[in-house]
Design a protein around this motif. Structure first.
Motif, PDB file in Angstrom:
ATOM      1  N   SER A  23       0.839  -1.192   0.000  1.00 21.48           N
ATOM      2  CA  SER A  23       0.000   0.000   0.000  1.00 21.48           C
ATOM      3  C   SER A  23       0.877   1.247   0.000  1.00 21.48           C
ATOM      4  N   TYR A  24       2.055   1.195   0.633  1.00 17.06           N
ATOM      5  CA  TYR A  24       2.955   2.347   0.572  1.00 17.06           C
ATOM      6  C   TYR A  24       3.545   2.489  -0.831  1.00 17.06           C
ATOM      7  N   ASP A  25       3.828   1.356  -1.471  1.00 20.33           N
ATOM      8  CA  ASP A  25       4.318   1.404  -2.852  1.00 20.33           C
ATOM      9  C   ASP A  25       3.300   2.068  -3.763  1.00 20.33           C
ATOM     10  N   ARG A  26       1.998   1.667  -3.573  1.00 17.69           N
ATOM     11  CA  ARG A  26       0.948   2.247  -4.406  1.00 17.69           C
ATOM     12  C   ARG A  26       0.847   3.750  -4.181  1.00 17.69           C
ATOM     13  N   TYR A  50       1.372   6.669  -6.847  1.00 24.05           N
ATOM     14  CA  TYR A  50       0.332   7.669  -7.060  1.00 24.05           C
ATOM     15  C   TYR A  50       0.922   9.075  -6.977  1.00 24.05           C
ATOM     16  N   LEU A  51       1.789   9.292  -5.969  1.00 25.55           N
ATOM     17  CA  LEU A  51       2.398  10.614  -5.797  1.00 25.55           C
ATOM     18  C   LEU A  51       3.310  10.938  -6.983  1.00 25.55           C
ATOM     19  N   GLN A 107       2.851  14.059  -9.702  1.00 28.86           N
ATOM     20  CA  GLN A 107       3.913  15.020  -9.997  1.00 28.86           C
ATOM     21  C   GLN A 107       4.450  14.870 -11.414  1.00 28.86           C
ATOM     22  N   GLY A 108       3.771  14.020 -12.195  1.00 29.84           N
ATOM     23  CA  GLY A 108       4.137  13.873 -13.595  1.00 29.84           C
ATOM     24  C   GLY A 108       5.485  13.222 -13.807  1.00 29.84           C
ATOM     25  N   ARG A 109       5.976  12.560 -12.738  1.00 26.82           N
ATOM     26  CA  ARG A 109       7.274  11.921 -12.911  1.00 26.82           C
ATOM     27  C   ARG A 109       7.131  10.545 -13.556  1.00 26.82           C
TER      28      ARG A 109
END
Lengths: 120, 120
Positions: B96-99, B103-104, B108-110
């Motif tokens: 869930s932290y990976d997801r 998502y972040l 940020q368009g990275r």
């Protein structure tokens, strides 16, 4: 205290029940409806719903928005807090197992000679 | 189920209280009498004794045999069970932290370009 105390209270209280822990274990295989969850436990739907409410308040599950079919899915974030809280005690349980090992060695007369090759 | 269910029930229930968790934290510094434990919490001795009984039934503390001065000491064994139970869910909270990371990154368009040196 920097710890999220209320969150830990809710998490530990939610985990103090074997049916709720079994529901979490079931949800590791994927989301499930109340009906699906009720089946293996031979419980009434209201009884399962009650357990789900406790798990949901603790943030351990999330539920779909659909009115009839509100599948529950595991949310493991609070278990990370439990793991971090518990980790601080690791050296204490490791020490107690070391002491037990030492005691068993002494009982068997191996004492400090264990492994140094002087005896036998 | 091979797990010691009743033991886990008792352990989790005992841990679902901030005062009892604080008592365990205090006992990591060494054994303490009821009077010593009561002081920082500004609690009555009977209230502390009640918490100690819960911790003792869960096997999280042991108490000396002396009638007046029965120091409590930490017994971390049941916390090892908690750690082992919790560990089975590690991949779920890590996922869930990976997801969330993913998502972040997307926000940020990275996207997938992160860290491959093509941009900037």
């Amino acid at each position: 205290m920097a710890m999220p105390t209320d969150q830990l209270d809710r998490t530990f209280a939610a985990l103090a029940d074997p049916t709720r822990r079994a529901i979490l274990a079931r949800l590791t295989a994927g989301e499930a409806s109340v009906t699906e969850l009720a089946k293996p436990f031979e419980m009434s739907l209201p009884a399962v719903s009650k357990h789900l409410k406790v798990l949901e308040r603790a943030g351990l599950i999330a539920r779909g928005r659909e009115r009839q079919w509100r599948p529950a899915r595991l949310e493991a974030g609070p278990l990370k807090e439990v793991a971090e809280w518990t980790e601080r005690y690791r050296r204490f349980w490791e020490e107690s197992y070391d002491r037990l090992d030492q005691y068993l060695d002494e009982l068997q007369g191996r004492g400090k000679e264990k492994g140094d090759g002087r005896k036998r």
